[in-house]
Design a protein around this motif. Structure first.
Motif, PDB file in Angstrom:
ATOM      1  N   ASN A 133      12.249  18.877 -45.307  1.00  0.00           N
ATOM      2  CA  ASN A 133      11.601  19.403 -44.115  1.00  0.00           C
ATOM      3  C   ASN A 133      10.522  20.402 -44.539  1.00  0.00           C
ATOM      4  OD1 ASN A 133      11.251  21.400 -41.822  1.00  0.00           O
ATOM      5  ND2 ASN A 133      12.573  19.909 -40.822  1.00  0.00           N
ATOM      6  N   PHE A 134       9.297  20.159 -44.123  1.00  0.00           N
ATOM      7  CA  PHE A 134       8.166  20.972 -44.590  1.00  0.00           C
ATOM      8  C   PHE A 134       8.309  22.441 -44.201  1.00  0.00           C
ATOM      9  CE2 PHE A 134       5.926  16.762 -44.076  1.00  0.00           C
ATOM     10  CZ  PHE A 134       5.820  16.514 -45.430  1.00  0.00           C
ATOM     11  N   PHE A 172      -3.928  21.551 -32.163  1.00  0.00           N
ATOM     12  CA  PHE A 172      -4.560  20.419 -32.841  1.00  0.00           C
ATOM     13  C   PHE A 172      -3.952  19.068 -32.472  1.00  0.00           C
ATOM     14  CE2 PHE A 172      -5.569  23.928 -35.803  1.00  0.00           C
ATOM     15  CZ  PHE A 172      -6.949  23.785 -35.825  1.00  0.00           C
ATOM     16  N   LEU A 173      -2.655  19.041 -32.132  1.00  0.00           N
ATOM     17  CA  LEU A 173      -2.002  17.765 -31.843  1.00  0.00           C
ATOM     18  C   LEU A 173      -1.638  17.594 -30.371  1.00  0.00           C
ATOM     19  CD1 LEU A 173       0.442  17.529 -34.901  1.00  0.00           C
ATOM     20  CD2 LEU A 173      -1.770  16.375 -34.617  1.00  0.00           C
ATOM     21  N   GLY A 174      -1.657  18.692 -29.628  1.00  0.00           N
ATOM     22  CA  GLY A 174      -1.268  18.615 -28.228  1.00  0.00           C
ATOM     23  C   GLY A 174       0.212  18.386 -28.042  1.00  0.00           C
ATOM     24  N   LEU A 224       0.469  14.747 -46.623  1.00  0.00           N
ATOM     25  CA  LEU A 224      -0.806  14.221 -46.125  1.00  0.00           C
ATOM     26  C   LEU A 224      -0.588  13.004 -45.232  1.00  0.00           C
ATOM     27  CD1 LEU A 224      -2.969  14.540 -49.372  1.00  0.00           C
ATOM     28  CD2 LEU A 224      -2.971  16.044 -47.377  1.00  0.00           C
ATOM     29  N   LEU A 225       0.332  12.118 -45.635  1.00  0.00           N
ATOM     30  CA  LEU A 225       0.620  10.937 -44.821  1.00  0.00           C
ATOM     31  C   LEU A 225       1.212  11.335 -43.479  1.00  0.00           C
ATOM     32  CD1 LEU A 225       0.855   7.869 -44.503  1.00  0.00           C
ATOM     33  CD2 LEU A 225       3.088   8.002 -45.645  1.00  0.00           C
ATOM     34  N   THR A 226       2.142  12.279 -43.486  1.00  0.00           N
ATOM     35  CA  THR A 226       2.770  12.717 -42.240  1.00  0.00           C
ATOM     36  C   THR A 226       1.751  13.328 -41.292  1.00  0.00           C
ATOM     37  OG1 THR A 226       4.873  13.134 -43.389  1.00  0.00           O
ATOM     38  CG2 THR A 226       4.555  14.203 -41.258  1.00  0.00           C
ATOM     39  N   LEU A 227       0.847  14.147 -41.826  1.00  0.00           N
ATOM     40  CA  LEU A 227      -0.188  14.748 -40.976  1.00  0.00           C
ATOM     41  C   LEU A 227      -1.110  13.680 -40.395  1.00  0.00           C
ATOM     42  CD1 LEU A 227      -1.154  17.916 -43.062  1.00  0.00           C
ATOM     43  CD2 LEU A 227       0.101  17.838 -40.896  1.00  0.00           C
ATOM     44  N   ALA A 228      -1.503  12.708 -41.228  1.00  0.00           N
ATOM     45  CA  ALA A 228      -2.386  11.638 -40.752  1.00  0.00           C
ATOM     46  C   ALA A 228      -1.711  10.816 -39.658  1.00  0.00           C
ATOM     47  CB  ALA A 228      -2.794  10.742 -41.927  1.00  0.00           C
ATOM     48  N   VAL A 229      -0.436  10.479 -39.866  1.00  0.00           N
ATOM     49  CA  VAL A 229       0.304   9.706 -38.869  1.00  0.00           C
ATOM     50  C   VAL A 229       0.464  10.497 -37.581  1.00  0.00           C
ATOM     51  CG1 VAL A 229       2.565   8.714 -38.351  1.00  0.00           C
ATOM     52  CG2 VAL A 229       1.498   8.277 -40.572  1.00  0.00           C
ATOM     53  N   ARG A 239      -2.813  10.479 -35.663  1.00  0.00           N
ATOM     54  CA  ARG A 239      -3.040   9.165 -35.044  1.00  0.00           C
ATOM     55  C   ARG A 239      -2.106   8.954 -33.865  1.00  0.00           C
ATOM     56  NH1 ARG A 239      -5.922   6.501 -32.526  1.00  0.00           N
ATOM     57  NH2 ARG A 239      -5.062   4.472 -31.929  1.00  0.00           N
ATOM     58  N   TYR A 240      -0.871   9.422 -33.968  1.00  0.00           N
ATOM     59  CA  TYR A 240       0.087   9.310 -32.866  1.00  0.00           C
ATOM     60  C   TYR A 240      -0.419  10.050 -31.634  1.00  0.00           C
ATOM     61  CZ  TYR A 240       4.641   9.690 -30.457  1.00  0.00           C
ATOM     62  OH  TYR A 240       5.674   9.629 -29.544  1.00  0.00           O
ATOM     63  N   SER A 241      -0.931  11.265 -31.835  1.00  0.00           N
ATOM     64  CA  SER A 241      -1.459  12.035 -30.707  1.00  0.00           C
ATOM     65  C   SER A 241      -2.670  11.339 -30.094  1.00  0.00           C
ATOM     66  CB  SER A 241      -1.842  13.446 -31.186  1.00  0.00           C
ATOM     67  OG  SER A 241      -0.706  14.171 -31.612  1.00  0.00           O
TER      68      SER A 241
END
Length: 256
Positions: free
Chosen positions: A96-97, A141-143, A211-216, A219-221
């Motif tokens: 967990n980050f 940033f993600l809402g 990085l992958l988790t942030l990108a996903v 994109r999800y948002s």
């Protein structure tokens, strides 16, 4: 003799290099560079009588803190009647980050504190501040919000609450005074070459996962906001990490 318009007396200038004040300045610089170098080396010693904290140990502390955080959050969800939810907060690692970064910050900032009251107070305030800021940035940033304490007693804008802050302050006391020294000794006992190689590999995996988790997540948002993917990578994320996948792996995430 004049150099650059300044009168220069070479014998006196050389003597000035060995005055008590000059020697103290050089010693302070040498001590500072030694501490900075110790972050990336496995040198022992120092005036605090413990082995140096270095990059490799930080990686292991992050991994251990992240794993403990995942187990804690998963157990908490289960006890709250939500069933088994693997709360790692990442795509493919069990770390967990938030808890991993928190463990590193605790050790970096508090390991040399001698009074438990200081550790408790700083840990409580720091945990609340970090939780508040991370919640604010996620919503900005993600809402979305991954946690909401609006229904909790003594909450602060629903982003953190005082009882949790006190709990994390107590956790800091346990980590600093009961966990850190045995953990540090155990890390020192590992073969240094193996420790370094594994730490580098682990760091690369953690960074890629982050990085992958942030990108996903971005994109999800965007997908939930009705925006179509602009690149083949966005299309790939939509296929592999669809809404069902995201709801299953990030069940506490709420769109605001």
């Amino acid at each position: 003799m004049r150099k650059n318009g300044i009168e220069w007396n070479e014998p006196q200038s050389r003597a000035a290099l060995y005055t008590p004040a000059a020697l103290r300045r050089r010693w302070r610089r040498r001590e500072l560079f030694g501490k900075l170098r110790g972050v990336f080396t496995l040198e022992n010693g120092g005036r605090y009588g413990e082995s140096a904290l270095n990059f490799y140990k930080i990686v292991y502390i992050y991994a251990l803190g992240g794993l403990v955080g995942t187990v804690w959050e998963t157990t908490f969800e289960f006890l709250n009647g939500n069933g088994f939810v693997w709360c790692n907060g990442s795509i493919f690692t069990p770390f967990n980050f938030v808890y991993g970064a928190g463990g590193v910050v605790i050790i970096l900032c508090l390991r040399k504190r001698k009074k438990w009251r200081e550790v408790f107070l700083i840990g409580s305030i720091g945990a609340g501040a970090v939780e508040y800021v991370l919640s604010f940035l996620e919503e900005l940033f993600l809402g979305t919000r991954s946690w909401d304490y609006s229904d909790y007693f003594l909450n602060i804008d629903g982003r953190t609450n005082i009882p949790y802050m006190l709990f994390f302050g107590a956790l800091c006391v346990v980590v600093v005074f009961l966990v850190w020294q045995p953990l540090n000794s155990w890390l020192d006992s590992l073969p240094k070459r193996v420790m370094k190689v594994l730490a580098v590999i682990l760091a690369v995996i953690i960074l890629f996962d982050l990085l992958l988790t942030l990108a996903v997540q971005f994109r999800y948002s965007a997908r939930m906001a009705g925006r179509a993917p602009l690149t083949f990578l966005g299309e790939f994320f939509d296929r592999v990490f669809d809404n069902e996948y995201m709801r299953l792996h990030f069940p506490s995430k709420k769109f605001m």
